[in-house]
Design a protein around this motif. Sequence first.
Motif, short mmCIF file in Angstrom:
data_model
loop_
_atom_site.label_atom_id
_atom_site.label_comp_id
_atom_site.label_asym_id
_atom_site.label_seq_id
_atom_site.Cartn_x
_atom_site.Cartn_y
_atom_site.Cartn_z
N GLN A 1 10.43 -12.68 -61.83
CA GLN A 1 10.19 -11.61 -62.73
C GLN A 1 9.84 -12.16 -64.30
OE1 GLN A 1 12.08 -7.43 -61.46
NE2 GLN A 1 13.66 -9.08 -62.13
N ARG A 2 10.05 -13.55 -64.43
CA ARG A 2 10.11 -13.96 -66.12
C ARG A 2 11.21 -12.78 -66.97
NH1 ARG A 2 6.52 -17.62 -68.61
NH2 ARG A 2 5.20 -18.68 -67.07
N THR A 3 10.55 -11.73 -67.55
CA THR A 3 11.35 -10.69 -67.99
C THR A 3 11.84 -9.87 -66.96
OG1 THR A 3 10.21 -10.82 -69.99
CG2 THR A 3 11.31 -8.92 -69.68
N PRO A 4 13.36 -9.65 -66.99
CA PRO A 4 14.17 -8.71 -66.11
C PRO A 4 13.56 -7.41 -66.44
CG PRO A 4 15.59 -9.35 -67.66
CD PRO A 4 14.39 -10.31 -67.84
N VAL A 5 13.85 -6.50 -65.57
CA VAL A 5 13.43 -5.08 -65.54
C VAL A 5 14.28 -4.72 -66.98
CG1 VAL A 5 13.53 -2.78 -64.74
CG2 VAL A 5 12.78 -4.64 -63.09
N LEU A 6 13.65 -3.93 -67.77
CA LEU A 6 14.25 -3.62 -68.92
C LEU A 6 14.85 -2.08 -68.83
CD1 LEU A 6 11.78 -5.41 -71.33
CD2 LEU A 6 13.88 -6.26 -70.77
N PHE A 7 15.97 -2.00 -68.81
CA PHE A 7 16.45 -0.41 -69.01
C PHE A 7 17.30 -0.30 -70.41
CE2 PHE A 7 17.17 -1.85 -64.68
CZ PHE A 7 17.25 -0.81 -63.89
N THR A 8 17.09 0.80 -70.96
CA THR A 8 17.76 1.23 -72.05
C THR A 8 18.68 2.58 -71.61
OG1 THR A 8 16.07 2.73 -73.06
CG2 THR A 8 16.38 0.22 -73.56
N ALA A 9 19.59 2.70 -72.60
CA ALA A 9 20.61 4.16 -72.42
C ALA A 9 20.63 4.82 -73.64
CB ALA A 9 21.84 3.50 -71.87
N THR A 10 19.83 5.82 -73.76
CA THR A 10 19.49 6.35 -75.40
C THR A 10 19.12 7.84 -75.17
OG1 THR A 10 18.63 6.02 -77.48
CG2 THR A 10 17.14 5.50 -75.74
N PHE B 1 18.00 5.34 -68.92
CA PHE B 1 19.18 6.20 -68.48
C PHE B 1 19.58 7.01 -69.53
CE2 PHE B 1 23.80 5.72 -67.42
CZ PHE B 1 23.94 6.93 -66.81
N THR B 2 19.29 8.41 -69.36
CA THR B 2 19.68 9.36 -70.51
C THR B 2 20.31 10.49 -69.74
OG1 THR B 2 18.65 10.17 -72.17
CG2 THR B 2 17.32 10.21 -70.30
N GLY C 1 1.45 1.67 -77.78
CA GLY C 1 0.00 1.21 -76.88
C GLY C 1 0.64 1.07 -75.23
N ARG C 2 1.46 1.88 -75.10
CA ARG C 2 1.61 1.95 -73.33
C ARG C 2 1.25 3.19 -72.80
NH1 ARG C 2 7.75 0.94 -73.01
NH2 ARG C 2 7.30 0.36 -71.01
N ARG C 3 1.48 3.57 -71.43
CA ARG C 3 1.20 4.71 -70.97
C ARG C 3 2.61 5.59 -70.82
NH1 ARG C 3 -2.01 2.35 -65.69
NH2 ARG C 3 -3.64 1.31 -66.70
N ALA C 4 2.26 6.87 -70.93
CA ALA C 4 3.30 7.84 -70.85
C ALA C 4 4.15 7.45 -69.42
CB ALA C 4 3.15 9.08 -70.91
N ASP C 5 3.36 7.23 -68.53
CA ASP C 5 4.19 7.03 -67.13
C ASP C 5 4.62 5.61 -67.03
OD1 ASP C 5 1.74 5.78 -66.60
OD2 ASP C 5 1.23 6.76 -64.76
N ASP C 6 4.70 4.75 -67.77
CA ASP C 6 5.18 3.37 -67.75
C ASP C 6 6.83 3.66 -68.15
OD1 ASP C 6 2.77 2.03 -67.70
OD2 ASP C 6 2.57 1.48 -69.83
N VAL C 7 7.25 4.61 -68.22
CA VAL C 7 8.67 4.80 -68.32
C VAL C 7 9.15 5.80 -67.26
CG1 VAL C 7 10.77 5.06 -69.98
CG2 VAL C 7 8.60 4.29 -70.96
N ARG C 8 10.28 4.99 -66.68
CA ARG C 8 10.84 5.80 -65.50
C ARG C 8 12.33 6.46 -66.27
NH1 ARG C 8 6.51 5.36 -63.60
NH2 ARG C 8 6.05 4.56 -61.80
N ASP D 1 11.48 17.46 -59.37
CA ASP D 1 10.43 18.14 -59.57
C ASP D 1 10.35 19.08 -60.66
OD1 ASP D 1 9.31 16.95 -57.06
OD2 ASP D 1 9.77 18.38 -55.73
N GLU D 2 11.46 19.62 -61.10
CA GLU D 2 11.47 20.69 -62.19
C GLU D 2 11.87 20.22 -63.47
OE1 GLU D 2 13.46 24.16 -60.81
OE2 GLU D 2 12.42 24.44 -59.01
N VAL D 3 12.91 19.26 -63.32
CA VAL D 3 13.50 18.74 -64.69
C VAL D 3 12.59 17.52 -64.97
CG1 VAL D 3 15.53 17.65 -65.60
CG2 VAL D 3 15.81 19.56 -64.18
N GLY D 4 12.07 16.67 -64.06
CA GLY D 4 11.32 15.77 -64.35
C GLY D 4 11.76 14.35 -64.46
N ILE D 5 12.94 14.14 -63.82
CA ILE D 5 13.78 12.79 -63.79
C ILE D 5 13.12 11.99 -62.61
CG2 ILE D 5 16.01 13.51 -64.57
CD1 ILE D 5 16.63 13.39 -61.41
N ASP D 6 13.15 10.76 -62.54
CA ASP D 6 12.61 9.73 -61.57
C ASP D 6 13.69 9.14 -60.77
OD1 ASP D 6 9.72 9.73 -62.55
OD2 ASP D 6 10.82 9.15 -64.06
N GLY D 7 14.94 8.98 -61.17
CA GLY D 7 16.13 8.83 -60.27
C GLY D 7 17.54 9.24 -60.75
#
Length: 471
Positions: A221-230, A247-248, A271-278, A385-391
């Motif tokens: 991956q070179r750069t690992p998947v980047l998570f934040t909790a905020t 993670f919020t 400069g990213r897309r809104a759906d670039d973040v899960r 579906d209603e709140v909009g989380i991904d996981g």
Amino acid sequence: MSDKKRLILNLFEMNCVSHITHGLWRLPDNNRERFNDIEYWTELAQLLEEGGFDAVFLADVIGTYDVFRGSAATAIRQGLQIPNNDPASVVPAMAAVTKHLGFGITFSTTYEPPFAWARRLSTLDHLTKGRVGWNIVTSYLPNAARNFGHDGEVEHDNRFERADEYLDVLYKLWEGSWDEDAIVADRDGNRFADPAKIRPIHHEGEYFKVEGPHLPSPSRQRTPVLFTATASAAGTKFAGKHAEVVFTGGPTAEALQKTIAGIRAAAVAAGRRADDVRFITIAGVVVAPTEAEAKEKFARYQELASADGYLAHASLPWDPTAFPPDTKVGDVATGLEGRLSRFRVIDPEQTVGELLEGFGDLGRQPLLAVGDPEQVADEIERWLDEVGIDGINLLQYHSHDTARDFIDLVVPVLRDRGRLRREYDERETLRDRIFGDGDRLPDRHFGTRYRGGAHLPVSGITDPSDSKDTH
């Protein structure tokens, strides 16, 4: 009919006895006290992979909770994240007994230098064949600051400024220091790697000075998947620039939706897309074959939940248990109006008894599903579906029964509803599993600006052996 949103399914873990369900380590047959044993982690990893989990999300702190009652005694007595071991150290053991399970590792940017951490994460990404993510935190405990030579906690927004430069160093190391074809493995020519395709980074900033080059070669991956909790303002800006998975949470679903909208806007501004973040949130799930059985189980959990543990975890600077229940909070705790503690909003008009009601109440979890498999699946789908989380990060009340119950009872229902895959893709990395767009950071992410050595001061390492003698 459009495809349904697939759930990102993680288990929330920590290398300690009492993570965030304080008092429940005492449940019959709970395995929490086995966290020092390698078998605890290998058994858990195999169970999660058999159940189709995407990852195990490993929390961490680097200090004790010593604000409440002016000491760490309550936290120590409760086993509240002390004793506590390094989360990254258990990953190789879990990776060795699995092929697909991912690993989210919490690590702070505030107190340890970036060069060594970049090396450790690249090593783990190599060993796991691209199954590693990093939960970027900045540390909030005063004791953590003192453990690393500071007199007090580093100011909140300054921690994020430091973290921003920390990430810049890591991107230079992970993305820019080595070309993809730097390793040539030329046995006949006795030349393993090409110096011209490996470069120092020569980073000199406000907080860090790092020469490089990166010591590991590029991982999957070179750069690992980047998570934040905020959920803070500074954290939102940081997440918009860097985070791939956030993670919020919040006291309500509406508060969570506001945070999601803010971070999506920050991503677009970067400069990213809104759906670039899960977005993932914590989920309390107590499931049984019938609703009545699930409620009975939850009641047993409530009986053992420790208010003292939650009070210490909240780092309250005063002790509400020292006052009569009918005392007004504003009469005994000044300067805390509107403060959102880790578990409650402090209202000076509340009585101490009313404030204490929420501590140790497991029912206050915003995403809480107690019921039969269909009821639990309904609630998770509603949040998707209603709140909009991904996981979700599945909260553990009992190790390993919480995960086992979810796998046996809920996973089949979610699969039938098209919310969970039935099997893993044999070759995917953690990033590709989450986004379905390959192993590497997308080109629009800030971290890719250093690819191929772009924006770095040197093009490669000069090899004197390549010079020819002209005499």
